[in-house]
Design a protein around this motif. Sequence first.
Motif, PDB file in Angstrom:
ATOM      1  N   GLU A   1      -5.780 -17.891   8.057  1.00 58.89           N
ATOM      2  CA  GLU A   1      -4.362 -17.586   7.794  1.00 58.89           C
ATOM      3  C   GLU A   1      -4.039 -17.494   6.305  1.00 58.89           C
ATOM      4  OE1 GLU A   1      -5.240 -19.997  10.215  1.00 58.89           O
ATOM      5  OE2 GLU A   1      -4.993 -18.370  11.669  1.00 58.89           O
ATOM      6  N   LEU A   2      -5.006 -17.752   5.455  1.00 57.21           N
ATOM      7  CA  LEU A   2      -4.743 -17.658   4.009  1.00 57.21           C
ATOM      8  C   LEU A   2      -4.316 -16.243   3.601  1.00 57.21           C
ATOM      9  CD1 LEU A   2      -7.646 -19.820   2.558  1.00 57.21           C
ATOM     10  CD2 LEU A   2      -5.201 -20.362   2.456  1.00 57.21           C
ATOM     11  N   THR A   3      -4.915 -15.237   4.220  1.00 61.75           N
ATOM     12  CA  THR A   3      -4.566 -13.860   3.865  1.00 61.75           C
ATOM     13  C   THR A   3      -3.095 -13.577   4.148  1.00 61.75           C
ATOM     14  OG1 THR A   3      -6.831 -13.094   4.268  1.00 61.75           O
ATOM     15  CG2 THR A   3      -5.091 -11.425   4.290  1.00 61.75           C
ATOM     16  N   PHE A   4      -2.639 -13.934   5.362  1.00 59.99           N
ATOM     17  CA  PHE A   4      -1.233 -13.696   5.695  1.00 59.99           C
ATOM     18  C   PHE A   4      -0.322 -14.536   4.808  1.00 59.99           C
ATOM     19  CE2 PHE A   4       2.143 -12.125   8.300  1.00 59.99           C
ATOM     20  CZ  PHE A   4       3.112 -13.127   8.238  1.00 59.99           C
ATOM     21  N   GLY A   5      -0.699 -15.791   4.591  1.00 55.65           N
ATOM     22  CA  GLY A   5       0.141 -16.655   3.753  1.00 55.65           C
ATOM     23  C   GLY A   5       0.260 -16.127   2.338  1.00 55.65           C
ATOM     24  N   ALA A   6      -0.846 -15.668   1.772  1.00 55.00           N
ATOM     25  CA  ALA A   6      -0.808 -15.116   0.415  1.00 55.00           C
ATOM     26  C   ALA A   6      -0.013 -13.815   0.382  1.00 55.00           C
ATOM     27  CB  ALA A   6      -2.221 -14.887  -0.091  1.00 55.00           C
ATOM     28  N   LYS A   7      -0.202 -12.986   1.397  1.00 62.55           N
ATOM     29  CA  LYS A   7       0.539 -11.714   1.477  1.00 62.55           C
ATOM     30  C   LYS A   7       2.044 -11.972   1.527  1.00 62.55           C
ATOM     31  CE  LYS A   7       0.936  -7.610   4.479  1.00 62.55           C
ATOM     32  NZ  LYS A   7       2.246  -7.887   5.135  1.00 62.55           N
ATOM     33  N   LYS A   8       2.469 -12.928   2.367  1.00 53.37           N
ATOM     34  CA  LYS A   8       3.897 -13.247   2.473  1.00 53.37           C
ATOM     35  C   LYS A   8       4.415 -13.804   1.156  1.00 53.37           C
ATOM     36  CE  LYS A   8       7.084 -15.093   5.891  1.00 53.37           C
ATOM     37  NZ  LYS A   8       7.598 -13.740   6.300  1.00 53.37           N
ATOM     38  N   MET A   9       3.625 -14.585   0.488  1.00 56.04           N
ATOM     39  CA  MET A   9       4.051 -15.121  -0.816  1.00 56.04           C
ATOM     40  C   MET A   9       4.203 -13.981  -1.832  1.00 56.04           C
ATOM     41  SD  MET A   9       2.539 -18.235  -3.098  1.00 56.04           S
ATOM     42  CE  MET A   9       3.133 -19.499  -1.998  1.00 56.04           C
TER      43      MET A   9
ATOM     44  N   THR B   1     -11.827 -13.974   5.864  1.00 57.92           N
ATOM     45  CA  THR B   1     -11.004 -14.537   4.795  1.00 57.92           C
ATOM     46  C   THR B   1     -11.352 -13.900   3.450  1.00 57.92           C
ATOM     47  OG1 THR B   1     -10.884 -16.613   6.038  1.00 57.92           O
ATOM     48  CG2 THR B   1     -10.315 -16.697   3.692  1.00 57.92           C
ATOM     49  N   ALA B   2     -12.624 -13.763   3.181  1.00 59.23           N
ATOM     50  CA  ALA B   2     -13.031 -13.145   1.914  1.00 59.23           C
ATOM     51  C   ALA B   2     -12.568 -11.687   1.843  1.00 59.23           C
ATOM     52  CB  ALA B   2     -14.549 -13.233   1.757  1.00 59.23           C
ATOM     53  N   GLN B   3     -12.764 -10.958   2.940  1.00 55.76           N
ATOM     54  CA  GLN B   3     -12.340  -9.560   2.953  1.00 55.76           C
ATOM     55  C   GLN B   3     -10.821  -9.437   2.867  1.00 55.76           C
ATOM     56  OE1 GLN B   3     -14.343  -6.934   2.665  1.00 55.76           O
ATOM     57  NE2 GLN B   3     -16.019  -8.430   2.546  1.00 55.76           N
ATOM     58  N   GLY B   4     -10.121 -10.324   3.568  1.00 56.03           N
ATOM     59  CA  GLY B   4      -8.657 -10.262   3.547  1.00 56.03           C
ATOM     60  C   GLY B   4      -8.098 -10.514   2.162  1.00 56.03           C
ATOM     61  N   ILE B   5      -8.634 -11.484   1.478  1.00 52.91           N
ATOM     62  CA  ILE B   5      -8.156 -11.806   0.130  1.00 52.91           C
ATOM     63  C   ILE B   5      -8.546 -10.697  -0.846  1.00 52.91           C
ATOM     64  CG2 ILE B   5      -8.479 -13.422  -1.789  1.00 52.91           C
ATOM     65  CD1 ILE B   5      -8.521 -15.644   0.435  1.00 52.91           C
ATOM     66  N   LYS B   6      -9.748 -10.173  -0.676  1.00 54.12           N
ATOM     67  CA  LYS B   6     -10.147  -9.017  -1.499  1.00 54.12           C
ATOM     68  C   LYS B   6      -9.174  -7.854  -1.307  1.00 54.12           C
ATOM     69  CE  LYS B   6     -12.717  -6.091   0.135  1.00 54.12           C
ATOM     70  NZ  LYS B   6     -12.401  -4.851   0.936  1.00 54.12           N
ATOM     71  N   ASP B   7      -8.812  -7.603  -0.062  1.00 58.51           N
ATOM     72  CA  ASP B   7      -7.896  -6.491   0.233  1.00 58.51           C
ATOM     73  C   ASP B   7      -6.538  -6.689  -0.445  1.00 58.51           C
ATOM     74  OD1 ASP B   7      -9.023  -5.943   3.683  1.00 58.51           O
ATOM     75  OD2 ASP B   7      -9.859  -5.324   1.739  1.00 58.51           O
ATOM     76  N   LEU B   8      -6.066  -7.929  -0.502  1.00 58.48           N
ATOM     77  CA  LEU B   8      -4.776  -8.193  -1.161  1.00 58.48           C
ATOM     78  C   LEU B   8      -4.847  -7.838  -2.644  1.00 58.48           C
ATOM     79  CD1 LEU B   8      -3.697 -11.611   0.397  1.00 58.48           C
ATOM     80  CD2 LEU B   8      -2.905  -9.306   1.007  1.00 58.48           C
ATOM     81  N   ASN B   9      -5.997  -8.074  -3.252  1.00 63.14           N
ATOM     82  CA  ASN B   9      -6.160  -7.737  -4.673  1.00 63.14           C
ATOM     83  C   ASN B   9      -6.138  -6.230  -4.898  1.00 63.14           C
ATOM     84  OD1 ASN B   9      -6.796 -10.223  -6.526  1.00 63.14           O
ATOM     85  ND2 ASN B   9      -7.804 -10.672  -4.580  1.00 63.14           N
ATOM     86  N   VAL B  10      -6.446  -5.484  -3.859  1.00 67.63           N
ATOM     87  CA  VAL B  10      -6.394  -4.022  -3.945  1.00 67.63           C
ATOM     88  C   VAL B  10      -4.979  -3.511  -3.646  1.00 67.63           C
ATOM     89  CG1 VAL B  10      -7.249  -1.873  -2.936  1.00 67.63           C
ATOM     90  CG2 VAL B  10      -8.823  -3.780  -3.310  1.00 67.63           C
ATOM     91  N   GLN B  11      -4.316  -4.143  -2.679  1.00 69.92           N
ATOM     92  CA  GLN B  11      -3.013  -3.660  -2.210  1.00 69.92           C
ATOM     93  C   GLN B  11      -1.859  -4.073  -3.131  1.00 69.92           C
ATOM     94  OE1 GLN B  11      -2.979  -5.485   1.649  1.00 69.92           O
ATOM     95  NE2 GLN B  11      -4.664  -4.217   2.432  1.00 69.92           N
ATOM     96  N   PHE B  12      -2.005  -5.205  -3.792  1.00 72.42           N
ATOM     97  CA  PHE B  12      -0.909  -5.709  -4.634  1.00 72.42           C
ATOM     98  C   PHE B  12      -1.339  -5.726  -6.105  1.00 72.42           C
ATOM     99  CE2 PHE B  12       2.199  -7.267  -1.553  1.00 72.42           C
ATOM    100  CZ  PHE B  12       1.447  -7.282  -0.374  1.00 72.42           C
ATOM    101  N   ASN B  13      -0.379  -5.793  -7.000  1.00 79.04           N
ATOM    102  CA  ASN B  13      -0.692  -5.813  -8.435  1.00 79.04           C
ATOM    103  C   ASN B  13      -0.602  -7.227  -8.996  1.00 79.04           C
ATOM    104  OD1 ASN B  13      -1.544  -4.355 -10.679  1.00 79.04           O
ATOM    105  ND2 ASN B  13       0.539  -4.324 -11.540  1.00 79.04           N
TER     106      ASN B  13
END
Length: 160
Positions: free
Chosen positions: A67-75, A105-117
């Motif tokens: 759930e870290l990916t969703f939590g980080a995305k929402k933040m 989890t690793a892929q999800g967090i990596k994806d956030l670094n691509v999708q957000f600035n």
Amino acid sequence: MATENKNLSVYDKASIGNVKGLKIGLVVSEWNNNITEPLFQGAFDALIDCGIATSDIIRWNVPGSFELTFGAKKMLETQAVDAVVAIGSVIRGETSHFDYVCSATAQGIKDLNVQFNVPVIFCVLTDDNLQQSIDRSGGKHGNKGTEAAVAALKMALLGK
Ligand SMILES: Nc1c(NC[C@H](O)[C@H](O)[C@H](O)CO)[nH]c(=O)[nH]c1=O
Ligand SMILES: CC(=O)[C@@H](O)COP(=O)(O)O
């Protein structure tokens, strides 16, 4: 370089830059909280040591590392943070679930670094046993939370 050759708690404050006014989010998994709480503390203490105001640190909890990916995305979507540190501890069990949780989890967090600035730092221990986790959350190899907090500050200032 393997962790055993680099203490995770050692950092050079002079190499970070002016962090005044930065806002940092910490998303913390509740699974293995005997490990994630020391990781959080290491991150929190490093942020304060480097000059971040307590009021500029936001902590949210999530059930597990998945759930870290969703939590980080929402933040990222709702808070004006300059970086997010995703904190988790995954310890291998009897089944292949470990591999799926770690990879997702690793892929999800990596994806956030691509999708957000805004940088999202991967502070997730993926260990074969509890001793490895203890060693990396304030034990003989230092604290991954400390290392992740410093990485968050450096990445928040990248290009500024
Ligand atoms: N076994 C571990 C888990 N498993 C739980 C998942 O992360 C997730 O919360 C669940 O599958 C519901 O979606 N999580 C960890 O953080 N660490 C573990 O060792
Ligand atoms: C990482 C996990 O999900 C793992 O700890 C679960 O343990 P098991 O594979 O024995 O169900």
